[in-house]
Design an enzyme around this catalytic site. Structure first.
Site, short mmCIF file in Angstrom:
data_model
loop_
_atom_site.label_atom_id
_atom_site.label_comp_id
_atom_site.label_asym_id
_atom_site.label_seq_id
_atom_site.Cartn_x
_atom_site.Cartn_y
_atom_site.Cartn_z
N HIS A 1 0.82 -1.21 0.00
CA HIS A 1 0.00 0.00 0.00
C HIS A 1 0.86 1.27 0.00
O HIS A 1 0.35 2.34 -0.32
CB HIS A 1 -0.98 -0.01 1.17
CG HIS A 1 -0.37 0.28 2.51
ND1 HIS A 1 -0.01 -0.71 3.39
CD2 HIS A 1 -0.08 1.45 3.14
CE1 HIS A 1 0.48 -0.17 4.50
NE2 HIS A 1 0.44 1.15 4.37
N ASP B 1 0.15 -7.65 1.44
CA ASP B 1 0.58 -6.25 1.60
C ASP B 1 2.10 -6.14 1.65
O ASP B 1 2.66 -5.37 2.43
CB ASP B 1 -0.04 -5.62 2.84
CG ASP B 1 -0.03 -4.09 2.78
OD1 ASP B 1 0.18 -3.55 1.68
OD2 ASP B 1 -0.22 -3.44 3.82
N SER C 1 4.76 2.40 8.05
CA SER C 1 4.43 1.27 7.17
C SER C 1 5.62 0.88 6.32
O SER C 1 6.23 1.71 5.65
CB SER C 1 3.25 1.63 6.27
OG SER C 1 2.07 1.77 7.00
#
Length: 449
Positions: A100, A130, A206
Site C-alpha cells: 500500500h 501487503d 508502514s
C-alpha cells in the site's frame, strides 16, 4: 525464590544519590549500539503518482458547465505517500516495504540515514499479504539479517524503526503483545497472521523494520488499530517468514504465483462442533468444494474438518487460508481431516488457476474477449454464491462493454449455473444471452444479442 527475586530488584535499583543504573564496568545500559548497527538498513520511501479523479456527473455535462459557468473537472489528480522500507539484500539492492506504500507510485525515492537519495524500481508486489519488493542500484548498502519469526513468543522484546509522520529514523521499543492476529479491512490484504506489538507504530512507519534484540528482522510494520489515527499501543507487522516466502516468488517471477485448492472454509465453533457431533472446536470446516478442483480430486467434501496441513496444526479458517495461500503451484499438500468422527489423511496438488480457464470466444460471439473459470477461492464471493468466475476481459473487446475481471455469472437465460459445465450448456447455441452478474456487493442483468 522470593529472596532471589528481591535481591535482583535491589541490585537493579540505584543507590541513594545515584542518578543512573550502571553495570560492573560503569557502563549505562543502552540500546544505542543496536540502533546504530541496524539504522543504515532502514530507509525512508517517498512516492508520487497520479490516479483517476472522482468526478461529479453533472460537471461532466457540457450544457451544465456552460449554463452555470462551471470549470471542467480534472481527470487525474496527483498523490503522494510517505513510508518506510528495509534493505534485505545488499548485493542485489532489494528493499522490502508494504504494497500500500507504493501501490499508486509512478516515481519512488529511497532515502538513507547517511543522506543518500536514490530512485527505486518496483520488482513486484502482492496485495494479498501487503508486501512489495523494490530494487535500487547502489553500493555500500547494509542489509538486516532475517529471523525465524515462528520462534517468536509473546513477551519477546521488539524495536520498531521507521519514519512516522515523516520523522526520519524514529526508534520505539516494546514487546510482542500477540501472535497470529487478523485485522479485517487491512488495505485489502487477505492472508493475515500478524505480529502484534506495543512498540509505537504510526502513519509513515508502514514498511519499516520490526527487529529483535539480536538486530534481526522479525517483521515488516504494516498497520495500527486506532480510533484517532495515532498510536494507542496496538501495532501489527507481517511476520518475516511470510514476507520472505512472498519476496522469494516476487524476485523469481515478478509476482506471486498463487495456486488454488478449491475449498472454502470457516471457523469451527463450539456450536458447529456439537452439531457435527465431534469432541473438538479447533480446525477449519469445509463449507464448499469447487467441482473438478484439487480438493475434489483428493476426496474432500463439504463438512470435513481440516485439523492439520503439512504437519502444522490448523486452529481456524484463517490458518488454513494462510497455509494454502503461501504454497506454490505444483506443491503437494498433505491434509489431515475429520469426517463422521474419524480422522483421515489425503494429499492434493496445488493447481494453477489458469489451467481450468476457458476462453469464451468459441462459446458465443457476444462473450468474445472474456475468460471464465470455476468459482474458487480467488473470488471474495466464493462460498456466498454459485456461478462461474470472469477471470479476464480483453480491453476493447465485446465482453469489455459489460463484464469486468472478478464478476460472477450466476444465471444464463434465467437458468442458474453452478459450474463451467452448466454455463457452457446454457451459452452454446443460444442466440441471445440474459446474464445475471454479481459484482462486488451488487447484481444486475445484461442482455447480449
Amino acid at each position: 525464590m522470593r529472596r532471589a527475586l528481591l535481591m535482583l530488584l535491589l541490585l537493579a535499583l540505584p543507590m541513594a544519590g545515584q542518578t543512573q543504573i550502571v553495570d560492573e564496568n560503569g557502563n549505562t545500559p543502552s540500546l544505542a549500539p543496536l540502533v546504530e548497527e541496524v539504522s543504515p538498513a532502514v530507509v525512508n520511501i517517498a512516492t508520487s503518482g497520479t490516479v483517476e479523479a472522482e468526478s461529479n456527473p453533472l460537471l461532466n455535462d457540457p450544457f451544465f458547465r456552460r449554463f452555470f459557468d462551471a470549470p471542467e473537472q480534472p481527470r487525474q489528480r496527483e498523490v503522494q505517500s510517505l513510508g518506510s522500507g528495509v534493505v534485505v539484500n545488499a548485493d542485489q539492492g532489494y528493499v522490502l516495504t508494504n504494497h500500500h506504500v507504493i501501490a499508486q507510485a509512478d516515481e519512488i525515492t529511497v532515502a538513507f540515514n547517511d543522506g543518500r537519495e536514490l530512485s527505486a524500481e518496483i520488482v513486484g508486489s502482492d496485495p494479498e499479504t501487503d508486501i512489495a519488493v523494490l530494487q535500487i542500484d547502489a553500493e555500500e548498502l547494509t542489509a538486516l539479517p532475517m529471523a525465524d519469526s515462528d520462534s517468536l513468543r509473546v513477551g519477546d522484546y521488539t524495536m520498531a524503526i521507521g519514519n512516522p509522520f515523516g520523522l526520519d529514523h524514529t526508534v520505539t521499543t516494546g514487546v510482542v503483545s500477540g501472535l497470529d492476529r487478523t485485522l479485517p479491512g487491512n488495505n485489502g490484504a487477505r492472508l493475515q497472521s500478524f505480529i502484534q506489538t506495543d512498540a509505537s507504530i504510526n502513519p509513515g512507519n508502514s514498511g519499516g523494520a520490526l527487529i529483535n534484540l539480536r538486530g534481526e528482522l522479525v517483521g515488516i510494520n504494516t498497520a495500527i488499530l486506532s480510533r484517532s489515527g495515532g498510536n494507542i499501543g496496538i501495532g501489527f507487522a507481517v511476520p518475516m517468514n511470510m514476507a520472505r516466502q512472498v519476496m522469494d516468488q516476487i524476485i523469481e517471477y515478478g509476482e506471486v504465483r498463487r495456486g488454488i485448492l478449491g475449498v472454502r472454509v470457516q471457523d469451527l465453533t463450539a456450536e458447529m462442533a456439537e452439531a457435527f457431533d465431534i469432541d473438538r472446536n479447533d480446525g477449519a470446516l469445509i463449507s464448499q468444494v469447487t467441482p473438478n478442483s484439487p480438493a475434489a480430486e483428493a476426496g474432500l467434501q463439504a463438512g470435513d474438518i481440516v485439523i492439520e496441513v503439512n504437519g502444522t496444526s490448523i486452529p481456524d479458517a484463517n490458518a488454513m487460508a494462510n497455509a494454502i495461500g503461501l504454497l506454490r503451484i505444483g506443491d503437494a499438500v498433505s491434509m489431515t481431516y475429520v469426517r463422521d468422527g474419524e480422522t483421515q489423511t489425503t494429499t492434493a496438488t496445488v493447481a494453477d488457476p489458469q489451467s481450468g480457464e476457458v476462453s469464451a470466444d468459441a462459446l458465443h460471439p457476444g462473450l468474445a474477449g472474456a475468460t471464465f473459470s470455476e468459482l474458487d477461492e480467488r473470488s471474495p464471493l466464493f462460498g456466498q454464491v454459485e456461478g462461474v468466475l470472469v477471470t479476464d476481459v480483453a480491453q476493447g473487446s465485446r465482453a469489455a462493454e459489460y463484464l469486468q475481471p472478478g464478476d460472477v455469472i450466476t444465471s444464463v437465460n434465467r437458468e442458474a449455473v453452478d459450474s463451467m459445465a452448466a454455463f457452457r450448456a446454457q451459452v452454446e447455441g443460444s442466440e441471445r444471452l440474459l446474464l445475471n452478474v454479481r459484482r462486488n456487493n451488487g447484481a444486475f442483468f445484461v442482455l447480449i444479442r
